[in-house]
Motif scaffolding. Structure first.
Motif, PDB file in Angstrom:
ATOM      1  N   THR A 190      32.890  50.074  45.145  1.00  0.00           N
ATOM      2  CA  THR A 190      31.888  49.874  46.214  1.00  0.00           C
ATOM      3  C   THR A 190      32.090  48.512  46.886  1.00  0.00           C
ATOM      4  OG1 THR A 190      30.265  51.335  45.216  1.00  0.00           O
ATOM      5  CG2 THR A 190      29.399  49.594  46.641  1.00  0.00           C
ATOM      6  N   GLN A 191      32.313  47.481  46.066  1.00  0.00           N
ATOM      7  CA  GLN A 191      32.528  46.134  46.629  1.00  0.00           C
ATOM      8  C   GLN A 191      33.792  46.082  47.473  1.00  0.00           C
ATOM      9  OE1 GLN A 191      32.360  43.818  43.047  1.00  0.00           O
ATOM     10  NE2 GLN A 191      30.139  43.650  43.078  1.00  0.00           N
ATOM     11  N   HIS A 198      31.031  50.121  59.397  1.00  0.00           N
ATOM     12  CA  HIS A 198      30.309  50.194  58.129  1.00  0.00           C
ATOM     13  C   HIS A 198      29.941  51.615  57.740  1.00  0.00           C
ATOM     14  CE1 HIS A 198      29.846  46.092  59.680  1.00  0.00           C
ATOM     15  NE2 HIS A 198      29.985  45.756  58.419  1.00  0.00           N
ATOM     16  N   VAL A 249      19.251  49.524  52.114  1.00  0.00           N
ATOM     17  CA  VAL A 249      19.673  49.996  50.789  1.00  0.00           C
ATOM     18  C   VAL A 249      18.574  50.899  50.237  1.00  0.00           C
ATOM     19  CG1 VAL A 249      20.284  49.331  48.419  1.00  0.00           C
ATOM     20  CG2 VAL A 249      21.017  47.902  50.341  1.00  0.00           C
ATOM     21  N   THR A 298      24.068  52.246  50.033  1.00  0.00           N
ATOM     22  CA  THR A 298      24.206  51.033  50.845  1.00  0.00           C
ATOM     23  C   THR A 298      24.645  51.411  52.254  1.00  0.00           C
ATOM     24  OG1 THR A 298      24.979  49.927  48.830  1.00  0.00           O
ATOM     25  CG2 THR A 298      25.247  48.733  50.921  1.00  0.00           C
ATOM     26  N   GLU A 299      23.887  50.986  53.251  1.00  0.00           N
ATOM     27  CA  GLU A 299      24.218  51.233  54.652  1.00  0.00           C
ATOM     28  C   GLU A 299      24.025  49.931  55.421  1.00  0.00           C
ATOM     29  OE1 GLU A 299      22.603  55.367  55.963  1.00  0.00           O
ATOM     30  OE2 GLU A 299      21.284  54.673  54.376  1.00  0.00           O
ATOM     31  N   ALA A 325      22.646  43.554  52.805  1.00  0.00           N
ATOM     32  CA  ALA A 325      22.402  44.816  52.082  1.00  0.00           C
ATOM     33  C   ALA A 325      23.307  44.874  50.848  1.00  0.00           C
ATOM     34  CB  ALA A 325      22.655  46.013  52.999  1.00  0.00           C
ATOM     35  N   MET A 326      24.570  44.483  51.032  1.00  0.00           N
ATOM     36  CA  MET A 326      25.538  44.549  49.937  1.00  0.00           C
ATOM     37  C   MET A 326      25.199  43.548  48.836  1.00  0.00           C
ATOM     38  SD  MET A 326      28.028  46.363  48.970  1.00  0.00           S
ATOM     39  CE  MET A 326      28.759  46.140  47.348  1.00  0.00           C
ATOM     40  N   THR A 374      22.608  45.177  46.823  1.00  0.00           N
ATOM     41  CA  THR A 374      23.235  46.236  46.020  1.00  0.00           C
ATOM     42  C   THR A 374      23.868  45.645  44.759  1.00  0.00           C
ATOM     43  OG1 THR A 374      23.623  47.705  47.891  1.00  0.00           O
ATOM     44  CG2 THR A 374      25.114  47.956  46.017  1.00  0.00           C
ATOM     45  N   GLN A 375      24.564  44.516  44.913  1.00  0.00           N
ATOM     46  CA  GLN A 375      25.201  43.878  43.754  1.00  0.00           C
ATOM     47  C   GLN A 375      24.162  43.395  42.745  1.00  0.00           C
ATOM     48  OE1 GLN A 375      27.588  40.965  45.764  1.00  0.00           O
ATOM     49  NE2 GLN A 375      29.291  42.372  46.073  1.00  0.00           N
ATOM     50  N   ALA A 397      33.113  47.742  50.699  1.00  0.00           N
ATOM     51  CA  ALA A 397      32.261  46.854  51.509  1.00  0.00           C
ATOM     52  C   ALA A 397      33.101  45.758  52.163  1.00  0.00           C
ATOM     53  CB  ALA A 397      31.170  46.232  50.627  1.00  0.00           C
ATOM     54  N   ILE A 442      22.407  54.029  44.260  1.00  0.00           N
ATOM     55  CA  ILE A 442      22.213  52.981  45.270  1.00  0.00           C
ATOM     56  C   ILE A 442      22.979  53.386  46.527  1.00  0.00           C
ATOM     57  CG2 ILE A 442      22.310  50.514  45.767  1.00  0.00           C
ATOM     58  CD1 ILE A 442      22.927  50.034  42.790  1.00  0.00           C
TER      59      ILE A 442
END
Lengths: 79, 79
Positions: A28-29, A41, B51, B46-47, B24-25, B28-29, A32, B44
């Protein structure tokens, strides 16, 4: 990648599987980071052992060639 | 938090909004770190600027008190 329509918007979506949550989160990271590099995005759904990535172009309410390029780059991260 | 049923499983879900994808990220983390600490893992999504976190307990196919605790801890991260 699977083409689908979500709320009237055509998208491409793929599920990537992993051994646990930590590996899913690492992916996911990475996706991102790709998104920030591309200034484009996706939606990223992170679950235990599974990440679902969806690309589409908000501005045109559907798919642009750039989405296919980002999908290919997402595959490269997963390889 | 909103209670909902997804594929026959009761879950609680909340949308958190942010100014951009990077913020947002980051959230998420932080939620992912909470999940690893708790050894309990949400979905989760993520957009850009958003989130969506969903908690439920896979083993019982629904909600456990631990989900409510994790939801409260998720709120603390967002505050």
């Amino acid at each position: 990648w699977q083409r689908m329509t979500v709320n009237g918007t055509e998208q491409i979506k793929r599920v990537f599987t992993f051994k646990n949550f930590a590996q899913a989160m690492t992916f996911t990271q990475q996706v991102a980071e790709l998104a920030e590099q591309e200034n484009h995005h996706p939606a990223i759904l992170t679950e235990w052992g599974k990440v679902t990535v969806s690309w589409w172009t908000h501005e045109i309410g559907g798919l642009h060639q750039n989405d296919l390029i980002c999908a290919a780059k997402t595959d490269q991260i997963a390889d």
